[in-house]
Structures are given as C-alpha cells and as structure tokens.
Design a protein around this motif. Structure first.
Motif, PDB file in Angstrom:
ATOM      1  N   MET A   1       0.712  -1.013  -0.029  1.00  0.00           N
ATOM      2  CA  MET A   1       0.062   0.100   0.046  1.00  0.00           C
ATOM      3  C   MET A   1       0.888   1.440   0.056  1.00  0.00           C
ATOM      4  O   MET A   1       1.835   1.107   0.540  1.00  0.00           O
ATOM      5  N   GLN A   2       0.327   2.285  -0.503  1.00  0.00           N
ATOM      6  CA  GLN A   2       1.185   3.634  -0.599  1.00  0.00           C
ATOM      7  C   GLN A   2       0.900   4.087   0.997  1.00  0.00           C
ATOM      8  O   GLN A   2       1.657   5.027   1.595  1.00  0.00           O
ATOM      9  N   ASP A   3      -0.390   4.043   1.460  1.00  0.00           N
ATOM     10  CA  ASP A   3      -0.588   4.328   2.883  1.00  0.00           C
ATOM     11  C   ASP A   3      -2.134   3.563   3.055  1.00  0.00           C
ATOM     12  O   ASP A   3      -2.293   2.975   2.475  1.00  0.00           O
ATOM     13  N   CYS A   4      -2.593   3.927   4.361  1.00  0.00           N
ATOM     14  CA  CYS A   4      -3.565   3.019   4.879  1.00  0.00           C
ATOM     15  C   CYS A   4      -5.077   3.269   4.168  1.00  0.00           C
ATOM     16  O   CYS A   4      -5.725   2.213   4.030  1.00  0.00           O
ATOM     17  N   SER A   5      -5.165   4.274   3.291  1.00  0.00           N
ATOM     18  CA  SER A   5      -6.599   4.494   2.533  1.00  0.00           C
ATOM     19  C   SER A   5      -6.394   3.270   1.308  1.00  0.00           C
ATOM     20  O   SER A   5      -7.636   2.999   0.826  1.00  0.00           O
ATOM     21  N   GLU A   6      -5.540   2.674   0.890  1.00  0.00           N
ATOM     22  CA  GLU A   6      -5.423   1.676  -0.184  1.00  0.00           C
ATOM     23  C   GLU A   6      -5.987   0.225   0.443  1.00  0.00           C
ATOM     24  O   GLU A   6      -6.243  -0.747  -0.272  1.00  0.00           O
TER      25      GLU A   6
ATOM     26  N   HIS B   1     -13.370   4.255   7.936  1.00  0.00           N
ATOM     27  CA  HIS B   1     -13.645   5.692   7.489  1.00  0.00           C
ATOM     28  C   HIS B   1     -12.409   6.158   6.623  1.00  0.00           C
ATOM     29  O   HIS B   1     -11.560   7.100   6.875  1.00  0.00           O
ATOM     30  N   LYS B   2     -12.280   5.313   5.385  1.00  0.00           N
ATOM     31  CA  LYS B   2     -11.192   5.490   4.508  1.00  0.00           C
ATOM     32  C   LYS B   2      -9.980   5.377   4.748  1.00  0.00           C
ATOM     33  O   LYS B   2      -8.957   5.742   3.877  1.00  0.00           O
ATOM     34  N   GLY B   3      -9.751   4.767   6.238  1.00  0.00           N
ATOM     35  CA  GLY B   3      -8.231   4.489   6.358  1.00  0.00           C
ATOM     36  C   GLY B   3      -7.394   5.514   6.923  1.00  0.00           C
ATOM     37  O   GLY B   3      -7.236   6.757   6.144  1.00  0.00           O
ATOM     38  N   LYS B   4      -7.004   5.502   8.129  1.00  0.00           N
ATOM     39  CA  LYS B   4      -6.261   6.486   8.876  1.00  0.00           C
ATOM     40  C   LYS B   4      -5.241   6.132   9.241  1.00  0.00           C
ATOM     41  O   LYS B   4      -4.877   4.945   9.926  1.00  0.00           O
ATOM     42  N   LEU B   5      -4.143   6.690   9.107  1.00  0.00           N
ATOM     43  CA  LEU B   5      -2.633   6.604   9.318  1.00  0.00           C
ATOM     44  C   LEU B   5      -2.196   7.514  10.492  1.00  0.00           C
ATOM     45  O   LEU B   5      -2.354   8.850  10.567  1.00  0.00           O
TER      46      LEU B   5
ATOM     47  N   LEU C   1      -2.918  12.791  15.984  1.00  0.00           N
ATOM     48  CA  LEU C   1      -2.846  13.132  14.547  1.00  0.00           C
ATOM     49  C   LEU C   1      -2.661  12.253  13.502  1.00  0.00           C
ATOM     50  O   LEU C   1      -2.003  11.254  13.921  1.00  0.00           O
ATOM     51  N   MET C   2      -3.555  12.441  12.480  1.00  0.00           N
ATOM     52  CA  MET C   2      -3.824  11.233  11.350  1.00  0.00           C
ATOM     53  C   MET C   2      -3.837  11.699  10.142  1.00  0.00           C
ATOM     54  O   MET C   2      -4.313  12.787   9.634  1.00  0.00           O
ATOM     55  N   LEU C   3      -3.528  10.647   9.214  1.00  0.00           N
ATOM     56  CA  LEU C   3      -3.344  11.239   7.697  1.00  0.00           C
ATOM     57  C   LEU C   3      -4.542  10.242   6.926  1.00  0.00           C
ATOM     58  O   LEU C   3      -4.449   9.161   7.169  1.00  0.00           O
ATOM     59  N   SER C   4      -5.281  10.743   6.116  1.00  0.00           N
ATOM     60  CA  SER C   4      -6.076   9.830   5.102  1.00  0.00           C
ATOM     61  C   SER C   4      -6.125  10.484   3.781  1.00  0.00           C
ATOM     62  O   SER C   4      -5.867  11.598   3.663  1.00  0.00           O
TER      63      SER C   4
END
Length: 355
Positions: A130-135, A168-172, A349-352
């Motif tokens: 994955m590139q990030d959790c959203s994938e 919820h769309k994947g949170k990192l 603090l998270m990224l999606s």
C-alpha cells in the motif's frame, strides 16, 4: 547443572522448509551481481537467504555467490530466464505458480480465485505494498483492523511500518499521545523528531521525514482528534478538525507545512484551529530553535512543534491527570483550542487520502 542449547531459528527452517516452498525458483541466467541489488547479509544456506528475502517488503529475488564469502544479496526486482548457467552467482526469484499464486506470504482463495494478503500487501497476487492506509481499508481482509502495516509511498526511497486504523477511508497515525499506553517523553532533539520515536502501537511520533513522504505522494487530509472531558461530569467527548491537501516540505526547507482548507465535519464536536497561523513556519525543537519568539518555545513546552510565539497548540505536551477537567496553565501540559478550556485527555494526529 542443566545446559540449554540455543539454536538459531534458521537452523530449523533449513531442515524443514525448502527454497521452493517459500515461493522462490532458481533462474538460469549468466548475470552476475545485478544492478537492482540493494542489501547484503551473511548467510549459511539458501533457505536462510530465502527467509531473509521473505522478511523484506521490497525483496523480489536473492543471489548467492558460488564461491567466496557466504553472503546473501537481496534484490528489488526479479530475474529473467536466459538459459545460461555459467555465471558466478546462483539467482532465485519470487514467482507465482498454479500451486502458489500468491506473493509475500498471501493465502490463495479458491472461491474467488485471488489472494488474501497480509502485512500491507495488496493486489490480486499480493504483489505490491500500500502507499498508505487508504489503499487497504476497504479490502475484506484488512477492513476494520487496527494494526501495524508496511507501506511504500511512491515519494519514499524505502518502505516503512505505520499504524493504520482501517475504518472511514483508512487513517494513518502520525502522533498518538494517550494515557492508555506507556509514557513517551516528547522533549526530543531535532534528529529524533526527524526520524520518529515511540511505539507504533502506543505513544508515537511517526517522524518528520516520513510525514514529508506521506503528504507529497498524493492529496492527504490531516485530521486532529482530541479526547476531552465532557461538559457533564464523568463524560468524555471527541473534538475534531480537518486540514485538506496537507503537505510537509523537506528537511532543507525546515519541514514547513501548507494546506488548502480547514473544516469541521457535520455531526462532530468542534475543535478550534491552531494551525492556520503556523503555515510556513519551520519545525522547532529544544536544539533547533526556529520559532519567532525571543527564547525557545520547545524548551518552554518541553516538546517539538511548529511554534510561532509558543501557542496556542502543544499536542505533544504532558498529559494532565484524568481527574482534572480544565486545562492546566503550566506550559508543559497539552494545550489545544477547546471551548471552555476543557482538558485534553488524549491527542491523535492522523492522515487519510483526500480523493
């Protein structure tokens, strides 16, 4: 006296698991050491080398010299058969087959004719990270998991591990500061803030360099979540704010951030905005004072951040006792813009992906 014989794990693997059973096949080619080799490790057997390759997210093949030092060369691409067998290396590539169609330890699902992947791999054959959790959040074998995964953003020269909340769309998770895990001291040097520290499954700072990679490979939303004491006694509440198209620059530029818009999602409790005034400011730490105030804000707050004049945010400050409902005025505690100055009991603090 009783003696205990400690045998390395690879010894048992060498006796019970073949290279082929690990999904690797020898390739006939006269290529010596390939240009796509990226790491060398000492080895005593082909199986030990196969084990080392299978544990590396980026490894697609390995090479062993036919003479000389017992080294295992890990490669990030596969070989092609040329029919030649006169090289000075033996090469083994990770290959699919009707019996073992899944890469990187995936399990074949005969009902759906595809693979169940693990550890952050995706694709019909678990062929990529994955590139990030959203994938991965909407895949049936990852959905709703909260765990550590390997990822590889296209802007990063290497893969790395992160903690994903596959909802919820994947949170990192970039930062977690909670009393529900072992305490982590956030009063750190610039190098430590650059590289990251803490426990991925507990209190953690992911690191500015990874933050840079993660926010420059595609449009990302930065989410600030604060758990507070509720308005009523013995209640808790969650305050949230979202920053769209969030980007962190590189080390040379001081890891400055920008974003396109700040918003509060309908149906969520409001959290004040404490980042707009910090846009374009470099990151400050106890040994790298780059705020606009005379004095060192990181030393005052005992934590690194994008400081201007030592406020109004200090998400990596010390946690107040859960019995305290109002924010403490002491600067080394967490400070966040919350109505009523309610105390922050936890900060994430998270990224999606903002698609």
């Amino acid at each position: 006296m009783r003696w205990v014989l400690i045998v390395p794990l690879w010894v048992f693997l060498d006796q019970s698991v073949t290279v082929e059973e690990r999904g690797y096949s020898q390739v006939n080619t006269c290529v010596d050491l390939p240009t796509f080799n990226y790491k060398q490790k000492p080895t005593t057997s082909r199986v030990q080398c196969a084990v080392a390759c299978s544990q590396e997210p980026n490894c697609m093949s390995f090479s062993i010299p036919m003479t000389g030092p017992s080294l295992c060369y890990l490669n990030n691409a596969t070989f092609k058969h040329t029919g030649c067998s006169y090289g000075t290396f033996k090469h083994f590539s990770l290959e699919k087959s009707p019996e073992r169609p899944c890469w990187h330890g995936g399990s074949y699902n005969t009902t759906t004719s595809d693979c169940i992947c693990y550890n952050g791999y995706i694709g019909n054959w678990c062929q990529t990270l994955m590139q990030d959790c959203s994938e991965g959040w909407n895949l049936p074998y990852y959905n709703k998991l909260k765990a550590v995964f390997s990822i590889h953003p296209i802007t990063s020269p290497y893969p790395f591990k992160v903690f994903c909340e596959m909802v919820h769309k994947g949170k990192l998770v970039i930062l977690r500061n909670t009393p529900d895990a072992l305490n982590v001291d956030f009063n750190r040097t610039f190098t430590e803030y650059k590289d990251g520290f803490g426990d991925l499954e507990g209190n953690v700072w992911m690191g500015l360099q990874r933050f840079h990679y993660l926010t420059n490979h595609r449009n990302m939303t930065f989410k600030v979540v604060v758990k507070t004491s509720g308005v009523a006694i013995k209640m808790t509440d969650f305050r949230q704010r979202f920053y769209n198209d969030f980007r962190v620059s590189n080390e040379t530029d001081g890891y400055r951030f920008t974003f396109s818009a700040s918003e509060i999602k309908p149906g969520t409790s409001a959290l004040g905005d404490c980042l707009t005034d910090m846009v374009g400011l470099p990151f400050s730490t106890i040994d790298n004072d780059r705020d606009t105030k005379v004095g060192n804000c990181a030393k005052i707050h005992l934590s690194g951040w994008w400081y201007k004049k030592c406020g109004p945010c200090n998400p990596m400050g010390k946690l107040q006792p859960t019995s305290e409902r109002i924010q403490n005025d002491d600067p080394w505690y967490i400070h966040m813009p919350i109505d009523g100055d309610l105390a922050a009991l936890e900060v994430k603090l998270m990224l999606s992906y903002h698609g």
